[in-house]
Design an enzyme around this catalytic site. Structure first.
Site, PDB file in Angstrom:
ATOM      1  N   CYS A 134      -3.236  44.692  90.309  1.00 24.01           N
ATOM      2  CA  CYS A 134      -4.108  44.182  91.370  1.00 24.01           C
ATOM      3  C   CYS A 134      -3.380  44.109  92.708  1.00 24.01           C
ATOM      4  O   CYS A 134      -2.646  43.152  92.978  1.00 24.01           O
ATOM      5  CB  CYS A 134      -4.638  42.804  90.986  1.00 24.01           C
ATOM      6  SG  CYS A 134      -5.643  42.064  92.271  1.00 24.01           S
ATOM      7  N   CYS A 137      -4.251  41.100  94.862  1.00 17.67           N
ATOM      8  CA  CYS A 137      -3.609  39.836  94.465  1.00 17.67           C
ATOM      9  C   CYS A 137      -2.127  39.829  94.841  1.00 17.67           C
ATOM     10  O   CYS A 137      -1.608  38.821  95.308  1.00 17.67           O
ATOM     11  CB  CYS A 137      -3.663  39.642  92.955  1.00 17.67           C
ATOM     12  SG  CYS A 137      -5.198  40.111  92.196  1.00 17.67           S
ATOM     13  N   ASP A 138      -1.443  40.937  94.620  1.00 13.18           N
ATOM     14  CA  ASP A 138       0.022  40.916  94.667  1.00 13.18           C
ATOM     15  C   ASP A 138       0.644  41.756  95.789  1.00 13.18           C
ATOM     16  O   ASP A 138       1.853  41.701  95.990  1.00 13.18           O
ATOM     17  CB  ASP A 138       0.583  41.427  93.319  1.00 13.18           C
ATOM     18  CG  ASP A 138       0.101  40.558  92.166  1.00 13.18           C
ATOM     19  OD1 ASP A 138      -0.054  39.343  92.362  1.00 13.18           O
ATOM     20  OD2 ASP A 138      -0.128  41.094  91.064  1.00 13.18           O
TER      21      ASP A 138
END
Ligand code: NDP
Length: 308
Positions: A134, A137-138
């Protein structure tokens, strides 16, 4: 335990929320179990540019919030909990959530799909330490660092383009030289100065030191030759697998685990309906999932009427 709900919706992406909206407007008082991470995959998506009605695009989480609010306005009850199992062997159906069992005459399954991992040697130890599925997200953890993305579909191209916001360089690694991605997404990657594309390459093994990921050994599937690549972050975007484990094999699925429709959106079990990516082997778009969610709710309404 005693109340029998008309319909319980399991899963809360565009399919689930649209089903919830339609079922609520049909006065079915639907109950939704949206999962601990409600909103589904689009919660991990940066910009949605292809949902009609948003000329400037909209963020994934923002769209999910709005869909939820819209459905709740008409009475959808959403619980951010995961369903552990169901028993659809007899009416009313049982839906088990933590220590509680809920009853329903009909169920709509809209649990979507989850990311597939590569499972190359060294991967497990680096999950969350450099290897992710992701970018939204990261990605920000890799500011001014070199990262790689694996895959040749829209997800891989989207992740690669998104990561250029942070990374100094993004290498897109694909096992063939033909991309499944749509032309617009592929061209963005092709024309981006920070993105290098490596075709005919597969991850043979991940490389790491005590601080985390350092790169990967890539193999050319045509002749087995290898090369090493530096990357402190790697984003795997090689597709998704449908989330059906909680059904315990009670509903018929295809070879890849996607739920099969038998009559309109009804599954092999009378009264169990399915919509969205958990069914869809082909389109997998927010708009098609939403459309199928609408169909499922309308099918439930009709089916419940026919039971009286
Ligand atoms: P896809 O199935 O489209 O693509 C998966 C890619 O991963 C393929 O290129 C495939 O290679 C590659 N791959 C699969 N397994 C492996 C493996 N073991 N090793 C190396 N590579 C592998 O999945 P996506 O998640 O990209 O897209 C799914 C759906 O979601 C599509 O319909 C897409 O259009 C949609 N989507 C739309 C977006 C948008 O419009 N904004 C954004 C993201 C997704 P190969 O080509 O060789 O099979």
């Amino acid at each position: 335990m005693s109340k029998v709900h008309n319909v319980i919706i399991i899963g809360s992406g565009p399919a689930g929320y649209t089903a919830g909206l339609y079922a609520a407007r049909a006065m079915l008082e639907p109950l939704m179990f949206g999962g601990y991470m409600s909103g589904g995959q689009l919660m991990l998506t940066s910009d949605i540019e292809n949902f009609p009605g948003y000329p400037k695009g909209i963020g994934g989480p923002e769209m999910m919030t709005e869909l939820r609010e819209q459905a709740e306005r008409f009475g959808l009850e959403v619980r951010d909990q995961n369903v552990e199992s169901v028993d659809v062997s007899e009416q009313p159906f049982k839906v088990v959530v933590e220590d509680e069992t809920f009853l329903a005459n009909a169920i709509i399954v809209s649990t979507g799909a989850e990311s597939i991992w590569l499972n190359a040697p060294g991967e497990e130890a680096q999950k969350g330490r450099g290897i992710s599925t992701c970018a939204t997200c990261d990605g920000a953890f890799f500011r001014d660092e070199e990262v790689m993305v694996i895959g040749g579909g829209d997800s891989a191209c989207e992740e690669a383009t998104f990561l250029t916001r942070f990374a100094s360089k993004v290498t897109l690694v694909h096992r063939r030289d033909v991309f499944k991605a749509s032309t617009i997404m592929y061209e963005r990657v092709l024309n981006h100065e920070k993105i290098e594309i490596k075709t005919f390459r597969q991850v043979k093994e991940w490389l790491s030191d005590e601080k985390g990921l350092t790169g990967a050994v890539l193999e050319d599937p045509r002749d087995g030759s290898t090369e090493s690549i530096n990357a402190t972050g790697a984003f795997i975007a090689i597709g998704h697998t449908p989330i059906t484990g909680f059904l315990g094999g009670q509903v018929e699925v295809d070879d890849e685990g996607y739920i099969l429709h038998k009559k309109h959106t009804m599954t092999s079990v009378e009264g169990v309906f399915a919509a969205g990516d958990v069914v869809d082997t082909r389109y997998k778009q927010a708009i098609t999932a939403a459309g199928m969610g609408c169909q499922a709710a309308m099918d439930v309404e009709k089916w419940l009427e026919d039971q009286h």
